[in-house]
Motif scaffolding. Sequence first.
Motif, PDB file in Angstrom:
ATOM      1  N   HIS A 256      26.524  30.649  21.995  1.00  0.00           N
ATOM      2  CA  HIS A 256      25.108  30.995  21.934  1.00  0.00           C
ATOM      3  C   HIS A 256      24.346  30.570  23.184  1.00  0.00           C
ATOM      4  CE1 HIS A 256      25.415  26.821  20.689  1.00  0.00           C
ATOM      5  NE2 HIS A 256      24.110  26.679  20.851  1.00  0.00           N
ATOM      6  N   LEU A 257      25.002  29.856  24.100  1.00  0.00           N
ATOM      7  CA  LEU A 257      24.347  29.396  25.329  1.00  0.00           C
ATOM      8  C   LEU A 257      24.813  30.252  26.498  1.00  0.00           C
ATOM      9  CD1 LEU A 257      24.808  25.542  24.812  1.00  0.00           C
ATOM     10  CD2 LEU A 257      22.759  26.908  24.339  1.00  0.00           C
ATOM     11  N   ALA A 258      23.943  31.078  27.012  1.00  0.00           N
ATOM     12  CA  ALA A 258      24.294  31.929  28.145  1.00  0.00           C
ATOM     13  C   ALA A 258      24.535  31.074  29.388  1.00  0.00           C
ATOM     14  CB  ALA A 258      23.188  32.945  28.403  1.00  0.00           C
ATOM     15  N   PRO A 259      25.516  31.439  30.238  1.00  0.00           N
ATOM     16  CA  PRO A 259      25.784  30.662  31.459  1.00  0.00           C
ATOM     17  C   PRO A 259      24.591  30.678  32.402  1.00  0.00           C
ATOM     18  CG  PRO A 259      27.582  32.189  30.978  1.00  0.00           C
ATOM     19  CD  PRO A 259      26.452  32.565  30.081  1.00  0.00           C
ATOM     20  N   ARG A 260      24.443  29.606  33.176  1.00  0.00           N
ATOM     21  CA  ARG A 260      23.357  29.509  34.154  1.00  0.00           C
ATOM     22  C   ARG A 260      23.868  29.534  35.590  1.00  0.00           C
ATOM     23  NH1 ARG A 260      18.523  27.887  31.961  1.00  0.00           N
ATOM     24  NH2 ARG A 260      18.560  27.220  29.781  1.00  0.00           N
ATOM     25  N   THR A 261      25.167  29.342  35.764  1.00  0.00           N
ATOM     26  CA  THR A 261      25.729  29.355  37.117  1.00  0.00           C
ATOM     27  C   THR A 261      25.963  30.795  37.567  1.00  0.00           C
ATOM     28  OG1 THR A 261      27.944  29.107  36.157  1.00  0.00           O
ATOM     29  CG2 THR A 261      26.805  27.114  36.862  1.00  0.00           C
ATOM     30  N   GLU A 262      26.239  30.957  38.880  1.00  0.00           N
ATOM     31  CA  GLU A 262      26.387  32.285  39.452  1.00  0.00           C
ATOM     32  C   GLU A 262      27.754  32.432  40.105  1.00  0.00           C
ATOM     33  OE1 GLU A 262      23.242  31.674  42.060  1.00  0.00           O
ATOM     34  OE2 GLU A 262      21.820  31.363  40.416  1.00  0.00           O
ATOM     35  N   CYS A 263      28.316  33.636  40.045  1.00  0.00           N
ATOM     36  CA  CYS A 263      29.602  33.911  40.673  1.00  0.00           C
ATOM     37  C   CYS A 263      29.706  35.409  40.925  1.00  0.00           C
ATOM     38  CB  CYS A 263      30.765  33.406  39.817  1.00  0.00           C
ATOM     39  SG  CYS A 263      30.883  34.205  38.196  1.00  0.00           S
ATOM     40  N   ASP A 264      30.778  35.816  41.584  1.00  0.00           N
ATOM     41  CA  ASP A 264      31.014  37.227  41.862  1.00  0.00           C
ATOM     42  C   ASP A 264      32.121  37.731  40.940  1.00  0.00           C
ATOM     43  OD1 ASP A 264      32.419  39.565  43.332  1.00  0.00           O
ATOM     44  OD2 ASP A 264      30.489  39.377  44.348  1.00  0.00           O
ATOM     45  N   LEU A 265      31.858  38.810  40.225  1.00  0.00           N
ATOM     46  CA  LEU A 265      32.809  39.303  39.224  1.00  0.00           C
ATOM     47  C   LEU A 265      34.126  39.736  39.871  1.00  0.00           C
ATOM     48  CD1 LEU A 265      33.153  39.923  36.198  1.00  0.00           C
ATOM     49  CD2 LEU A 265      32.356  42.240  36.682  1.00  0.00           C
ATOM     50  N   LEU A 266      34.050  40.403  41.036  1.00  0.00           N
ATOM     51  CA  LEU A 266      35.282  40.856  41.688  1.00  0.00           C
ATOM     52  C   LEU A 266      36.109  39.687  42.203  1.00  0.00           C
ATOM     53  CD1 LEU A 266      34.220  44.072  43.632  1.00  0.00           C
ATOM     54  CD2 LEU A 266      34.812  43.760  41.229  1.00  0.00           C
ATOM     55  N   ASP A 267      35.444  38.624  42.639  1.00  0.00           N
ATOM     56  CA  ASP A 267      36.180  37.435  43.078  1.00  0.00           C
ATOM     57  C   ASP A 267      36.977  36.818  41.928  1.00  0.00           C
ATOM     58  OD1 ASP A 267      35.481  37.566  45.682  1.00  0.00           O
ATOM     59  OD2 ASP A 267      33.990  35.961  45.637  1.00  0.00           O
ATOM     60  N   THR A 268      36.367  36.757  40.747  1.00  0.00           N
ATOM     61  CA  THR A 268      37.089  36.184  39.608  1.00  0.00           C
ATOM     62  C   THR A 268      38.299  37.053  39.245  1.00  0.00           C
ATOM     63  OG1 THR A 268      35.680  37.330  37.998  1.00  0.00           O
ATOM     64  CG2 THR A 268      34.969  35.148  38.710  1.00  0.00           C
ATOM     65  N   ALA A 269      38.132  38.383  39.341  1.00  0.00           N
ATOM     66  CA  ALA A 269      39.266  39.271  39.055  1.00  0.00           C
ATOM     67  C   ALA A 269      40.378  39.080  40.083  1.00  0.00           C
ATOM     68  CB  ALA A 269      38.787  40.722  39.029  1.00  0.00           C
ATOM     69  N   ARG A 270      40.014  38.961  41.370  1.00  0.00           N
ATOM     70  CA  ARG A 270      41.033  38.727  42.417  1.00  0.00           C
ATOM     71  C   ARG A 270      41.776  37.421  42.180  1.00  0.00           C
ATOM     72  NH1 ARG A 270      36.735  40.327  45.754  1.00  0.00           N
ATOM     73  NH2 ARG A 270      36.982  42.419  46.621  1.00  0.00           N
ATOM     74  N   GLU A 271      41.023  36.368  41.833  1.00  0.00           N
ATOM     75  CA  GLU A 271      41.673  35.065  41.620  1.00  0.00           C
ATOM     76  C   GLU A 271      42.631  35.127  40.433  1.00  0.00           C
ATOM     77  OE1 GLU A 271      40.387  30.377  41.157  1.00  0.00           O
ATOM     78  OE2 GLU A 271      39.036  31.827  42.111  1.00  0.00           O
ATOM     79  N   ALA A 272      42.241  35.844  39.384  1.00  0.00           N
ATOM     80  CA  ALA A 272      43.139  36.002  38.238  1.00  0.00           C
ATOM     81  C   ALA A 272      44.394  36.766  38.642  1.00  0.00           C
ATOM     82  CB  ALA A 272      42.407  36.728  37.110  1.00  0.00           C
ATOM     83  N   GLY A 273      44.217  37.817  39.460  1.00  0.00           N
ATOM     84  CA  GLY A 273      45.385  38.572  39.935  1.00  0.00           C
ATOM     85  C   GLY A 273      46.318  37.709  40.750  1.00  0.00           C
ATOM     86  N   ALA A 274      45.756  36.835  41.608  1.00  0.00           N
ATOM     87  CA  ALA A 274      46.583  35.939  42.408  1.00  0.00           C
ATOM     88  C   ALA A 274      47.352  34.958  41.530  1.00  0.00           C
ATOM     89  CB  ALA A 274      45.707  35.180  43.402  1.00  0.00           C
ATOM     90  N   ALA A 275      46.717  34.495  40.440  1.00  0.00           N
ATOM     91  CA  ALA A 275      47.372  33.527  39.549  1.00  0.00           C
ATOM     92  C   ALA A 275      48.528  34.153  38.781  1.00  0.00           C
ATOM     93  CB  ALA A 275      46.347  32.944  38.583  1.00  0.00           C
ATOM     94  N   VAL A 276      48.400  35.427  38.425  1.00  0.00           N
ATOM     95  CA  VAL A 276      49.410  36.085  37.579  1.00  0.00           C
ATOM     96  C   VAL A 276      50.488  36.778  38.411  1.00  0.00           C
ATOM     97  CG1 VAL A 276      49.695  37.844  35.779  1.00  0.00           C
ATOM     98  CG2 VAL A 276      47.715  36.359  35.742  1.00  0.00           C
ATOM     99  N   SER A 277      50.237  37.002  39.695  1.00  0.00           N
ATOM    100  CA  SER A 277      51.169  37.768  40.539  1.00  0.00           C
ATOM    101  C   SER A 277      52.609  37.253  40.514  1.00  0.00           C
ATOM    102  CB  SER A 277      50.654  37.808  41.983  1.00  0.00           C
ATOM    103  OG  SER A 277      49.585  38.700  42.096  1.00  0.00           O
ATOM    104  N   PRO A 278      52.852  35.926  40.629  1.00  0.00           N
ATOM    105  CA  PRO A 278      54.260  35.467  40.594  1.00  0.00           C
ATOM    106  C   PRO A 278      54.980  35.865  39.305  1.00  0.00           C
ATOM    107  CG  PRO A 278      52.815  33.736  41.398  1.00  0.00           C
ATOM    108  CD  PRO A 278      51.927  34.815  40.891  1.00  0.00           C
TER     109      PRO A 278
END
Length: 433
Positions: A256-278
């Motif tokens: 019920h508490l919306a996040p207050r921090t900021e980030c880039d959606l495409l960056d999070t997707a890239r980082e997830a791809g890098a983590a799963v690639s191996p």
Amino acid sequence: MPLRLWPFAVIILPLTALATVLAWHDTPPLHTAAFLAVAGAVLTLVTLALAGHEPAAEASPPADTAPLQFLRAGMGRELMELLPQPLFLIEQGGRIGYANLAARDMFPRLSQARHFANLLRAPAFVEAVTAAFDSDEVRQAEFVLYQGGELHLRAHVCPTRGEITDDAAPVLVLVEDRTHDRKIEALRSDFIANASHELKTPLASILGSIETLQGPARDDPAGQERFLALMARQAERMKRLVEDLLSLSHIELSEHLAPRTECDLLDTAREAGAAVSPLLRKQGVTLEIALSDQPHPVRGDRDQLIQVFVNLLENALKYGRPEGRIVLAPADGDPRWPGMWGVSVIDDGPGIAREHVPRLTERFYRVSAKASRDRGGTGLGLAIVKHVLNRHRGELQIESTPGVGSRFTVRVPKAPESVSQNLAGAGNSTVSR
């Protein structure tokens, strides 16, 4: 000015004025001092005489009546405004006479002179208020309101016996929001039920393997190696299950508490791809990341959004085609979700039948329970995705065609314009894979 100070002002001000006038006319210092001394003595006697006739109304009230006069002077209302709990007064006849700030925030439709039964349509609450008017006993009522979701409330209803206002005695109502407590209780109950159900199978497998090792396979090295490997797989499955359950419980508590921090959606997707690639390379699956370098700023929890994409990529690996292809790409805008950025995870697996799609985000729901367990699935991955996106006020769009593949699209509201400008100016970090 307090009464004990104004006589001094009456003495000092005239003397100052007289001294100024005499100095202006060049009066000798000795004459000036004598004149000021006589004038000061006269003014002192006059002011002391007047100070002795203070009005009786200015006297301090007796100790036993001070609290009552304190409330009626208006300070009581100010204190009630500061209370973090919703509080309001119900007058004789059922109309709301006063509501503090917390009550007005919780009940936007609340207004003075409105009947309380029209505001809170809960039989238990109406009964408690009616009983409080008829007796001097404090009442309690627990009830549920549906106001953008379930609100579990407890009302403490107390007759005032005329101690707050001079009118007919109103009833004071203090509302306690127990939604968070109930959610914790429900999560604890669900956790125990789900964990016991899902842990039963691997525990039974481990116990069976132990019995076999202690019995028939006691002197069989090959059998021992086989059963130890089985126990290791089942223990790893239990570990994943417990981790997913704990993660889901944590996310639901803060949903019920919306996040207050900021980030880039495409960056999070890239980082997830890098983590799963191996893991993808080990399985012979190709990952194509077709994300642009343009900023896609959102207000969100970076770690949780990375977890969303990791879960979707792992699902595509588990249920996609062997040695297949997974694409991570930006999604086109959709009028059904205006003001949102989108990223899609696309696989070329067997697809999902239409009747299963609406239930995919339910806890422990599996299209094929056996296939899911064989691939190491816990049945919680998409449930975690759904609750993370609920917290971000986002959406998960699922499209699938049997025999062709599936597309899971994550949509998250764009950040405010000021956030967008800040992120655009700061640049966009790229994660290689």
